[in-house]
Design a protein around this motif. Structure first.
Motif, PDB file in Angstrom:
ATOM      1  N   PRO A  31       0.808  -1.227   0.000  1.00  0.00           N
ATOM      2  CA  PRO A  31       0.000   0.000   0.000  1.00  0.00           C
ATOM      3  C   PRO A  31       0.846   1.284   0.000  1.00  0.00           C
ATOM      4  N   LEU A  32       1.954   1.276   0.728  1.00  0.00           N
ATOM      5  CA  LEU A  32       2.803   2.470   0.742  1.00  0.00           C
ATOM      6  C   LEU A  32       3.403   2.739  -0.639  1.00  0.00           C
ATOM      7  N   LEU A  33       3.877   1.690  -1.283  1.00  0.00           N
ATOM      8  CA  LEU A  33       4.496   1.863  -2.597  1.00  0.00           C
ATOM      9  C   LEU A  33       3.481   2.276  -3.662  1.00  0.00           C
ATOM     10  N   THR A  34       2.280   1.730  -3.604  1.00  0.00           N
ATOM     11  CA  THR A  34       1.287   2.087  -4.622  1.00  0.00           C
ATOM     12  C   THR A  34       0.681   3.468  -4.360  1.00  0.00           C
ATOM     13  N   ASN A  35       0.473   3.815  -3.108  1.00  0.00           N
ATOM     14  CA  ASN A  35      -0.200   5.074  -2.782  1.00  0.00           C
ATOM     15  C   ASN A  35       0.739   6.269  -2.659  1.00  0.00           C
ATOM     16  N   TYR A  36       1.969   6.057  -2.219  1.00  0.00           N
ATOM     17  CA  TYR A  36       2.847   7.188  -1.944  1.00  0.00           C
ATOM     18  C   TYR A  36       4.112   7.233  -2.791  1.00  0.00           C
ATOM     19  N   ALA A  37       4.414   6.156  -3.494  1.00  0.00           N
ATOM     20  CA  ALA A  37       5.587   6.151  -4.371  1.00  0.00           C
ATOM     21  C   ALA A  37       5.177   5.957  -5.833  1.00  0.00           C
ATOM     22  N   GLU A  38       3.866   5.861  -6.059  1.00  0.00           N
ATOM     23  CA  GLU A  38       3.307   5.745  -7.404  1.00  0.00           C
ATOM     24  C   GLU A  38       3.815   4.530  -8.183  1.00  0.00           C
ATOM     25  N   TYR A  39       4.063   3.450  -7.466  1.00  0.00           N
ATOM     26  CA  TYR A  39       4.418   2.191  -8.112  1.00  0.00           C
ATOM     27  C   TYR A  39       3.147   1.551  -8.644  1.00  0.00           C
ATOM     28  N   SER A  40       3.266   0.798  -9.734  1.00  0.00           N
ATOM     29  CA  SER A  40       2.133  -0.012 -10.169  1.00  0.00           C
ATOM     30  C   SER A  40       1.975  -1.151  -9.160  1.00  0.00           C
ATOM     31  N   GLN A  41       0.833  -1.791  -9.202  1.00  0.00           N
ATOM     32  CA  GLN A  41       0.595  -2.895  -8.271  1.00  0.00           C
ATOM     33  C   GLN A  41       1.648  -3.986  -8.442  1.00  0.00           C
ATOM     34  N   LYS A  42       1.961  -4.320  -9.681  1.00  0.00           N
ATOM     35  CA  LYS A  42       2.954  -5.366  -9.942  1.00  0.00           C
ATOM     36  C   LYS A  42       4.340  -4.953  -9.462  1.00  0.00           C
ATOM     37  N   GLU A  43       4.722  -3.699  -9.701  1.00  0.00           N
ATOM     38  CA  GLU A  43       6.029  -3.219  -9.238  1.00  0.00           C
ATOM     39  C   GLU A  43       6.104  -3.249  -7.714  1.00  0.00           C
ATOM     40  N   ALA A  44       5.004  -2.879  -7.069  1.00  0.00           N
ATOM     41  CA  ALA A  44       4.974  -2.877  -5.601  1.00  0.00           C
ATOM     42  C   ALA A  44       5.113  -4.287  -5.042  1.00  0.00           C
ATOM     43  N   HIS A  45       4.421  -5.244  -5.654  1.00  0.00           N
ATOM     44  CA  HIS A  45       4.535  -6.638  -5.196  1.00  0.00           C
ATOM     45  C   HIS A  45       5.976  -7.122  -5.336  1.00  0.00           C
ATOM     46  N   ALA A  46       6.562  -6.876  -6.503  1.00  0.00           N
ATOM     47  CA  ALA A  46       7.926  -7.343  -6.766  1.00  0.00           C
ATOM     48  C   ALA A  46       8.938  -6.674  -5.843  1.00  0.00           C
ATOM     49  N   THR A  47       8.808  -5.379  -5.656  1.00  0.00           N
ATOM     50  CA  THR A  47       9.756  -4.644  -4.811  1.00  0.00           C
ATOM     51  C   THR A  47       9.618  -5.056  -3.351  1.00  0.00           C
ATOM     52  N   SER A  48       8.394  -5.256  -2.904  1.00  0.00           N
ATOM     53  CA  SER A  48       8.212  -5.636  -1.499  1.00  0.00           C
ATOM     54  C   SER A  48       8.821  -7.005  -1.199  1.00  0.00           C
ATOM     55  N   LEU A  49       8.757  -7.922  -2.162  1.00  0.00           N
ATOM     56  CA  LEU A  49       9.366  -9.240  -1.947  1.00  0.00           C
ATOM     57  C   LEU A  49      10.867  -9.137  -1.713  1.00  0.00           C
ATOM     58  N   GLY A  50      11.513  -8.259  -2.469  1.00  0.00           N
ATOM     59  CA  GLY A  50      12.952  -8.073  -2.284  1.00  0.00           C
ATOM     60  C   GLY A  50      13.298  -7.492  -0.931  1.00  0.00           C
ATOM     61  N   ALA A  51      12.403  -6.702  -0.364  1.00  0.00           N
ATOM     62  CA  ALA A  51      12.652  -6.094   0.944  1.00  0.00           C
ATOM     63  C   ALA A  51      12.261  -7.004   2.094  1.00  0.00           C
ATOM     64  N   ILE A  52      11.287  -7.856   1.866  1.00  0.00           N
ATOM     65  CA  ILE A  52      10.781  -8.716   2.939  1.00  0.00           C
ATOM     66  C   ILE A  52      11.815  -9.752   3.378  1.00  0.00           C
ATOM     67  N   ILE A  53      12.591 -10.244   2.447  1.00  0.00           N
ATOM     68  CA  ILE A  53      13.555 -11.307   2.765  1.00  0.00           C
ATOM     69  C   ILE A  53      14.527 -10.886   3.866  1.00  0.00           C
TER      70      ILE A  53
END
Length: 118
Positions: A31-53
């Motif tokens: 939600p932060l990436l899509t709402n405040y960084a203007e990422y697409s939903q797919k970009e947000a999912h992919a980016t969050s996975l890299g950070a979650i690890i």
């Protein structure tokens, strides 16, 4: 620099939620990436996975030091998670950003209702 600081703050919020509540950082990151960084939903999912690890590993280590982490069960969950993430990541390309955003929102809503009622 301002943009990088925003992502560090997002990381702190996601890591805090992961460590304190045991939820995946993606529940906060997406939600932060899509709402405040203007990422697409797919970009947000992919980016969050890299950070979650790394965030998950850091939190698990602290829990492990305090004797709360069942390492064997964590390994089994990770094995299933690795398989599931591959399937989900491949499947994501079949859906639009709009559909993914709605599905993610419905998932969050259902999980929050379940947690409040349980």
């Amino acid at each position: 620099m301002k943009e990088k600081l925003k992502f560090i703050i997002f990381g702190i919020l996601g890591g805090l939620a992961s460590g304190l509540l045991g939820i995946g950082g993606g529940l906060v990151f997406v939600p932060l990436l899509t709402n405040y960084a203007e990422y697409s939903q797919k970009e947000a999912h992919a980016t969050s996975l890299g950070a979650i690890i790394p965030a998950g590993i850091a939190g698990a280590l602290i829990y492990n030091v305090n004797g709360l982490n069942n390492l064997a069960d964590s390994i089994y969950l990770a094995l299933g998670g690795i398989l599931g993430a591959q399937i989900g990541s491949r499947a994501m390309y079949k859906f639009s950003n709009k559909w993914l955003r709605k599905a993610f929102g419905v998932f969050l809503l259902l999980m929050s209702i379940r947690m409040v009622l349980k």
